[in-house]
Design an enzyme around this catalytic site. Structure first.
Site, PDB file in Angstrom:
ATOM      1  N   THR A 112       1.076  -1.036   0.028  1.00 24.81           N
ATOM      2  CA  THR A 112      -0.086  -0.093  -0.252  1.00 24.81           C
ATOM      3  C   THR A 112       1.109   0.899  -0.104  1.00 24.81           C
ATOM      4  O   THR A 112       2.300   1.071   0.496  1.00 24.81           O
ATOM      5  CB  THR A 112      -0.812  -0.299   1.345  1.00 24.81           C
ATOM      6  OG1 THR A 112      -1.243  -1.429   1.133  1.00 24.81           O
ATOM      7  CG2 THR A 112      -1.936   0.860   1.350  1.00 24.81           C
ATOM      8  N   ARG A 144     -11.083 -10.876  -1.518  1.00 27.01           N
ATOM      9  CA  ARG A 144     -11.362  -9.906   0.164  1.00 27.01           C
ATOM     10  C   ARG A 144     -10.753  -8.502  -0.192  1.00 27.01           C
ATOM     11  O   ARG A 144     -10.414  -8.448  -1.158  1.00 27.01           O
ATOM     12  CB  ARG A 144      -9.683 -10.384   0.770  1.00 27.01           C
ATOM     13  CG  ARG A 144      -9.386 -10.204   1.556  1.00 27.01           C
ATOM     14  CD  ARG A 144      -8.166  -8.694   1.431  1.00 27.01           C
ATOM     15  NE  ARG A 144      -8.088  -8.285   2.690  1.00 27.01           N
ATOM     16  CZ  ARG A 144      -6.579  -7.502   2.928  1.00 27.01           C
ATOM     17  NH1 ARG A 144      -6.465  -6.304   2.320  1.00 27.01           N
ATOM     18  NH2 ARG A 144      -6.914  -6.597   4.527  1.00 27.01           N
ATOM     19  N   THR A 201      -1.623   1.988   6.335  1.00 22.92           N
ATOM     20  CA  THR A 201      -1.161   0.571   5.771  1.00 22.92           C
ATOM     21  C   THR A 201      -1.286  -0.290   7.173  1.00 22.92           C
ATOM     22  O   THR A 201      -1.197   0.220   8.208  1.00 22.92           O
ATOM     23  CB  THR A 201       0.028   1.108   5.240  1.00 22.92           C
ATOM     24  OG1 THR A 201       0.574   0.595   4.666  1.00 22.92           O
ATOM     25  CG2 THR A 201       1.080   1.885   6.619  1.00 22.92           C
TER      26      THR A 201
END
Length: 340
Positions: free
Chosen positions: A198, A226, A249
């Site tokens: 991320t 997901r 994150t």
């Protein structure tokens, strides 16, 4: 004292010895300012800074910045990332501006820049979030090219290795020491797996307005479908132009449970500086999940307030974030942590 601080203060004629214990993160007035998660944030900040230093809008800066990370085939964010357990790369992203306008896409396949699609959702639809085939259909209609669904060479290699056991176990997100600060390639674990997936970015422009972005490929080898915190406004990203902005994150499920980024901003609303606001959110996660289980995961928050202060905090050692507020000031900060 950190060498960089010594140089900065010496250039200003400030005697470093008189500032023992001083934390520059808590100094107000850094404007424009952009910060982002992980070492990939150095390159991302450089792109964002080009917008900010010319008086551009924070919203444009946070989009342009994370696009650099999305475009890197050697990175864990974007189409070069690890796939889900069925072998498909799915991308999530969100963006939010100073007027509380926001847009998001999730479970998006074969589109290179999900952050830009998220912005189009914000600006051209009555909705906040589009997902799956609907998000892809919208992106194509907006002129985004449909990319190949083939895995990158590195992701293919890692995926084949994972298939040998097909064991799903989240890897703690860390940065290892010894990597040059200017590196645009996040570090990998010895078995070749990316160790984070991320990039979140928040910025304060010269006009004093805030915006933020967050983009991810999600956890490698996740269950098909997901979704983590990154595309969820209030979890992976939140902006309140009166107070500040925050992004997150790490283990998305636990960030969602506490509405993490929103909580950080609310902490700042209640008078905390950015670092302490992030710390309090991390403490909430430990309280909810328990310290023992928290040792198995990593979570980090970063924040900016309206006064130009910045800060970050994480669960355990290994998280860092990039800070840029001048042409020659684009550097990494090691996040403080709770667990030892």
């Amino acid at each position: 004292m950190h060498r960089r601080q010594f140089i900065q203060w010496s250039a200003l004629g400030i005697p470093a010895i008189s500032w023992k214990g001083f934390n520059k993160q808590q100094v107000a007035g850094n404007k424009p300012l952009v910060i982002s998660t992980w070492d990939a944030g150095i390159a991302a900040n450089s792109a964002a800074w080009k917008v900010l230093r010319s008086g551009g809008r924070a919203l444009d800066a946070v989009e342009k910045g994370v696009m650099v990370t999305e475009a890197s085939q050697n990175c864990c964010v974007g189409l070069g990332a690890n796939p889900d357990r069925d072998g498909y790369v799915t991308l999530d992203a969100c963006i939010m501006d100073e007027h509380a306008n926001c847009g998001s896409v999730a479970f998006l396949e074969r589109i290179k820049h999900p952050i830009s699609v998220a912005r189009r959702v914000m600006e051209k639809t009555p909705h906040v979030m589009l997902v799956g085939s609907g998000a892809q259909q919208f992106a194509i209609a907006e002129g985004f090219p449909l990319e190949s669904g083939k895995l990158s060479e590195e992701a293919e290699k890692t995926y084949r290795n994972w298939l040998k056991k097909s064991e799903y176990k989240p890897v703690i997100n860390i940065e290892r020491s010894g990597i040059p600060m200017a590196s645009t390639v996040p570090n990998r674990l010895p078995n070749g797996e990316w160790n984070h997936d991320t990039i979140g970015m928040i910025a304060l422009d010269a006009q004093g307005n805030l915006s933020g972005s967050c983009t991810t490929s999600g956890m490698g080898f996740k269950m098909r479908g997901r979704l983590g915190d990154s595309p969820i406004i209030g979890a992976g990203l939140f902006v309140d132009n009166e107070i500040g902005a925050a992004t997150a994150t790490g283990q998305g499920e636990d960030i969602i449970r506490i509405c993490g980024s929103h909580l950080v901003v609310e902490n700042m609303r209640n008078g905390m500086n950015p670092e302490n606001a992030c710390k309090a959110a991390v403490e909430r996660i430990v309280s909810v999940k328990g310290a023992a289980k928290c040792k198995e995961i990593q979570i980090g928050f970063i924040a900016i307030n309206k006064q130009g202060q910045y800060g970050g905090y994480c669960l355990q050692k290994g998280f860092n974030f990039a800070v840029c507020y001048a042409d020659d000031q684009n550097f990494l900060v090691d996040g403080k942590f709770i667990l030892s």
